[in-house]
Design a protein around this motif. Structure first.
Motif, PDB file in Angstrom:
ATOM      1  N   SER A  42      -0.920   1.162 -13.068  1.00 33.64           N
ATOM      2  CA  SER A  42       0.202   1.936 -12.422  1.00 33.64           C
ATOM      3  C   SER A  42      -0.480   2.255 -11.094  1.00 33.64           C
ATOM      4  O   SER A  42       0.434   3.018 -10.416  1.00 33.64           O
ATOM      5  CB  SER A  42       0.321   3.419 -13.159  1.00 33.64           C
ATOM      6  OG  SER A  42      -0.933   3.938 -13.279  1.00 33.64           O
ATOM      7  N   VAL A  43      -1.667   1.871 -10.597  1.00 37.91           N
ATOM      8  CA  VAL A  43      -2.114   2.244  -9.265  1.00 37.91           C
ATOM      9  C   VAL A  43      -2.450   1.186  -8.600  1.00 37.91           C
ATOM     10  O   VAL A  43      -2.135   1.061  -7.229  1.00 37.91           O
ATOM     11  CB  VAL A  43      -3.286   3.180  -9.239  1.00 37.91           C
ATOM     12  CG1 VAL A  43      -4.042   3.474  -7.919  1.00 37.91           C
ATOM     13  CG2 VAL A  43      -3.155   4.441  -9.889  1.00 37.91           C
ATOM     14  N   MET A  44      -3.009   0.220  -9.026  1.00 33.42           N
ATOM     15  CA  MET A  44      -3.665  -1.062  -8.226  1.00 33.42           C
ATOM     16  C   MET A  44      -2.616  -1.842  -7.275  1.00 33.42           C
ATOM     17  O   MET A  44      -1.406  -1.956  -7.641  1.00 33.42           O
ATOM     18  CB  MET A  44      -4.263  -1.820  -9.335  1.00 33.42           C
ATOM     19  CG  MET A  44      -3.666  -2.740 -10.019  1.00 33.42           C
ATOM     20  SD  MET A  44      -4.766  -3.863 -10.981  1.00 33.42           S
ATOM     21  CE  MET A  44      -3.306  -4.630 -11.955  1.00 33.42           C
ATOM     22  N   MET A  45      -3.200  -2.441  -6.277  1.00 37.96           N
ATOM     23  CA  MET A  45      -2.353  -3.286  -5.444  1.00 37.96           C
ATOM     24  C   MET A  45      -3.533  -4.439  -5.331  1.00 37.96           C
ATOM     25  O   MET A  45      -4.867  -4.106  -5.096  1.00 37.96           O
ATOM     26  CB  MET A  45      -2.115  -2.723  -4.160  1.00 37.96           C
ATOM     27  CG  MET A  45      -0.817  -1.717  -4.447  1.00 37.96           C
ATOM     28  SD  MET A  45       0.621  -3.024  -4.697  1.00 37.96           S
ATOM     29  CE  MET A  45       1.886  -1.575  -4.731  1.00 37.96           C
ATOM     30  N   PRO A  46      -3.134  -5.750  -5.444  1.00 35.53           N
ATOM     31  CA  PRO A  46      -1.791  -6.259  -5.672  1.00 35.53           C
ATOM     32  C   PRO A  46      -1.584  -5.807  -7.106  1.00 35.53           C
ATOM     33  O   PRO A  46      -2.376  -5.696  -8.030  1.00 35.53           O
ATOM     34  CB  PRO A  46      -1.854  -7.621  -5.399  1.00 35.53           C
ATOM     35  CG  PRO A  46      -2.915  -7.813  -4.477  1.00 35.53           C
ATOM     36  CD  PRO A  46      -3.913  -6.949  -4.951  1.00 35.53           C
ATOM     37  N   GLU A  47      -0.300  -5.844  -7.604  1.00 33.48           N
ATOM     38  CA  GLU A  47       0.138  -5.469  -8.945  1.00 33.48           C
ATOM     39  C   GLU A  47      -0.046  -6.553  -9.730  1.00 33.48           C
ATOM     40  O   GLU A  47      -0.364  -6.313 -11.085  1.00 33.48           O
ATOM     41  CB  GLU A  47       1.558  -4.879  -8.960  1.00 33.48           C
ATOM     42  CG  GLU A  47       2.141  -3.799  -7.939  1.00 33.48           C
ATOM     43  CD  GLU A  47       3.420  -3.609  -7.966  1.00 33.48           C
ATOM     44  OE1 GLU A  47       3.844  -2.272  -8.475  1.00 33.48           O
ATOM     45  OE2 GLU A  47       4.143  -4.393  -7.803  1.00 33.48           O
ATOM     46  N   LEU A  48       0.067  -7.872  -9.375  1.00 33.72           N
ATOM     47  CA  LEU A  48       0.220  -8.854 -10.054  1.00 33.72           C
ATOM     48  C   LEU A  48      -1.157  -9.734  -9.629  1.00 33.72           C
ATOM     49  O   LEU A  48      -1.513  -9.840  -8.593  1.00 33.72           O
ATOM     50  CB  LEU A  48       1.371  -9.791  -9.786  1.00 33.72           C
ATOM     51  CG  LEU A  48       2.815  -9.241 -10.351  1.00 33.72           C
ATOM     52  CD1 LEU A  48       3.903  -9.989  -9.990  1.00 33.72           C
ATOM     53  CD2 LEU A  48       2.731  -8.842 -11.828  1.00 33.72           C
ATOM     54  N   GLY A  49      -1.373 -10.585 -10.844  1.00 37.72           N
ATOM     55  CA  GLY A  49      -2.493 -11.526 -10.289  1.00 37.72           C
ATOM     56  C   GLY A  49      -4.029 -11.174 -10.586  1.00 37.72           C
ATOM     57  O   GLY A  49      -4.892 -11.850 -10.227  1.00 37.72           O
ATOM     58  N   ARG A  50      -4.304  -9.936 -11.060  1.00 36.52           N
ATOM     59  CA  ARG A  50      -5.756  -9.523 -11.145  1.00 36.52           C
ATOM     60  C   ARG A  50      -5.898  -8.192 -12.240  1.00 36.52           C
ATOM     61  O   ARG A  50      -4.924  -7.492 -12.330  1.00 36.52           O
ATOM     62  CB  ARG A  50      -6.221  -9.035  -9.702  1.00 36.52           C
ATOM     63  CG  ARG A  50      -5.924  -7.490  -9.406  1.00 36.52           C
ATOM     64  CD  ARG A  50      -6.534  -7.256  -7.897  1.00 36.52           C
ATOM     65  NE  ARG A  50      -6.254  -5.931  -7.744  1.00 36.52           N
ATOM     66  CZ  ARG A  50      -6.768  -4.674  -7.967  1.00 36.52           C
ATOM     67  NH1 ARG A  50      -7.887  -4.515  -8.636  1.00 36.52           N
ATOM     68  NH2 ARG A  50      -6.622  -3.576  -7.471  1.00 36.52           N
TER      69      ARG A  50
END
Length: 380
Positions: free
Chosen positions: A349-357
C-alpha cells in the motif's frame, strides 16, 4: 600419394561443411503467430534448450540497456527478432517504430546459489553471459520469459513460466507467484515473492499512454540501447549492430545518439545516474501521458522542471504513501522525502514502484538517497 592425401583432406573439409549446414538447417526458423496464444514458448522458435544451454535461434538478436529496470534482483536476457526485410525506424527520444511481426523476449533468471535448492544469488544484473552460445543452465535458474509482439492490431504481451527442469516454458495468462530465497554476497538471506504478472497487469507498465491505453515497449529507445554489447564475434555498439543487421533504419552514428548513464558507474555524474534510474523504473508511469500523470510527479527523462521532479512538491492524494512527510523531495534531506520513503518500503500500500518487486532495491535506494542529499535549497 599426394593426390590421395589431397582427396582425403578435401573429403574431410566437405564433410565438415555439410555437417555445419545440416546443423544450421536443423535450427528451426522463428515462427510468428499473427493471432492466437501458443501454449508453449518453444512454438515461437525464438529460444531453444540444447547442450545444457538456453540458446538463441537464427536472427534472434540479444541486447541490454544502459540502466535496466529492477525486478527483485532478477537478471534478464533480452532479445529482438523481426521478419526478413523488415526494420524499425529510428526515433531520437521515443521508442523506435517497430514493424508488424516484431517479437521481443525477456527471460528472467537468477544465478544459482552455492547450496543449490531454491537459493539464488542476490546480485546486480551485469548483463547475460552468452559465451559458449547461450545461458549455461547449470548455473542459472530460469523463472519466466515474457514476449511482447507487434501484431496488426497492436502490441500483445504473453508470459511464459519455466518448469523446474528448465526444459519447457508454458503460457500462464493468470500469472504466478514464485517463492525465492535470495542469498547476498555476505551470506544473508532474504525471501522474495516473485510475481509473474498476468496479462492484464502487463498494462500497468506497458500502458504508457493513458489516452490510447495501448501496450508499448519501454526499453528499446536510443538512450537505453546506445551502449556496447558482447556478441559472439566481439564487442559492438547496439545501435550500430541493429543497423548492420538490418533491424534499424535512419539511425545516426552512435557517438551523436542520446545515451543514458549507467546507474552503477561511480565515475558518471550523480544526477545523470539518478535520472537514468528514475526514468527506466518510474518514468513510463510518472510522465505527462502515463498513468501517474495526475500525481504531478514526472520522472521521465524529458522532464526538467524541478517542481515536477518532486523538489519541494506537495503530494496529491498519496494517503498512507506520504509517511506523514510534507514533500516528495526535500533538498539535502532524503529521510524527510516521500520519494525515498516509498522506495524503501515493501508494503504494497506504500511502495513504489507498485509492480515488479517484492523486496527493496538496496543499491537503488542508496543512489537516490545520495542524489537527494546532494541537492541544495530549502522548502518553504
Amino acid at each position: 600419394m599426394r593426390k590421395t592425401m589431397l582427396r582425403c583432406v578435401v573429403g574431410v573439409l566437405l564433410s565438415m561443411l555439410l555437417a555445419g549446414c545440416a546443423r544450421e538447417a536443423a535450427a528451426p526458423a522463428v515462427h510468428f503467430f499473427a493471432e492466437g496464444q501458443p501454449p508453449t514458448l518453444a512454438e515461437w522458435n525464438l529460444l531453444r534448450v540444447a547442450d545444457g544451454r538456453l540458446k538463441l535461434n537464427a536472427g534472434v538478436v540479444p541486447y541490454d540497456l544502459n540502466t535496466p529496470l529492477f525486478s527483485d534482483y532478477a537478471h534478464k536476457l533480452r532479445t529482438v527478432w523481426m521478419p526478413q526485410g523488415q526494420a524499425a525506424q529510428y526515433r531520437a527520444d521515443q521508442v523506435f517504430d517497430f514493424p508488424v511481426g516484431t517479437v521481443f523476449s525477456k527471460t528472467f533468471y537468477y544465478p544459482r546459489g552455492p547450496a543449490g535448492g531454491d537459493a539464488v544469488l542476490r546480485s546486480t544484473d551485469e548483463g547475460p553471459d552468452l559465451r559458449g552460445g547461450g545461458l549455461e543452465l547449470a548455473k542459472v535458474r530460469l523463472i519466466e520469459t515474457r514476449l511482447l509482439l507487434r501484431r496488426k492490431e497492436g502490441w500483445v504481451a504473453l508470459p511464459y513460466v519455466w518448469n523446474a527442469e528448465q526444459t519447457e516454458a508454458r503460457l500462464m495468462r493468470g500469472g504466478a507467484l514464485i517463492s525465492l530465497s535470495l542469498v547476498a554476497a555476505d551470506g544473508q538471506r532474504e525471501t522474495a515473492e516473485y510475481q509473474v504478472p498476468d496479462q492484464n497487469q502487463c498494462a500497468g507498465c506497458h500502458g504508457i499512454d493513458m489516452k490510447s491505453k495501448a501496450l508499448q515497449p519501454i526499453g528499446p529507445k536510443a538512450r537505453h540501447l546506445n551502449r556496447d554489447f558482447a556478441y559472439d564475434d566481439g564487442l559492438n555498439n547496439q545501435i550500430a549492430r541493429w543497423t548492420r543487421t538490418g533491424y534499424l533504419r535512419g539511425a545516426p552514428a552512435a557517438a551523436i545518439a542520446p545515451r543514458d548513464a549507467n546507474w552503477r558507474d561511480p565515475k558518471a555524474n550523480l544526477d545523470a545516474r539518478a535520472r537514468a534510474y528514475l526514468d527506466i523504473n518510474c518514468g513510463h508511469c510518472h510522465s505527462p501521458k502515463g498513468p501517474g500523470n495526475t500525481s504531478g510527479l514526472w520522472l521521465d527523462a524529458a522532464t526538467r522542471e524541478p517542481m515536477r521532479l518532486g523538489r519541494c512538491k506537495l503530494p496529491i492524494a498519496a494517503g498512507k504513501g506520504t509517511g506523514d512527510f510534507r514533500h516528495d523531495i526535500v533538498p539535502g534531506k532524503p529521510d524527510e522525502s516521500i520519494l525515498l520513503y516509498r522506495m524503501r518500503s515493501d508494503d504494497p500500500s506504500v511502495m513504489m514502484p507498485e509492480l515488479g518487486r517484492s523486496v527493496v532495491h538496496t543499491e537503488g535506494v542508496r543512489l537516490i538517497r545520495d542524489w537527494i542529499a546532494a541537492q541544495q535549497g530549502q522548502c518553504g
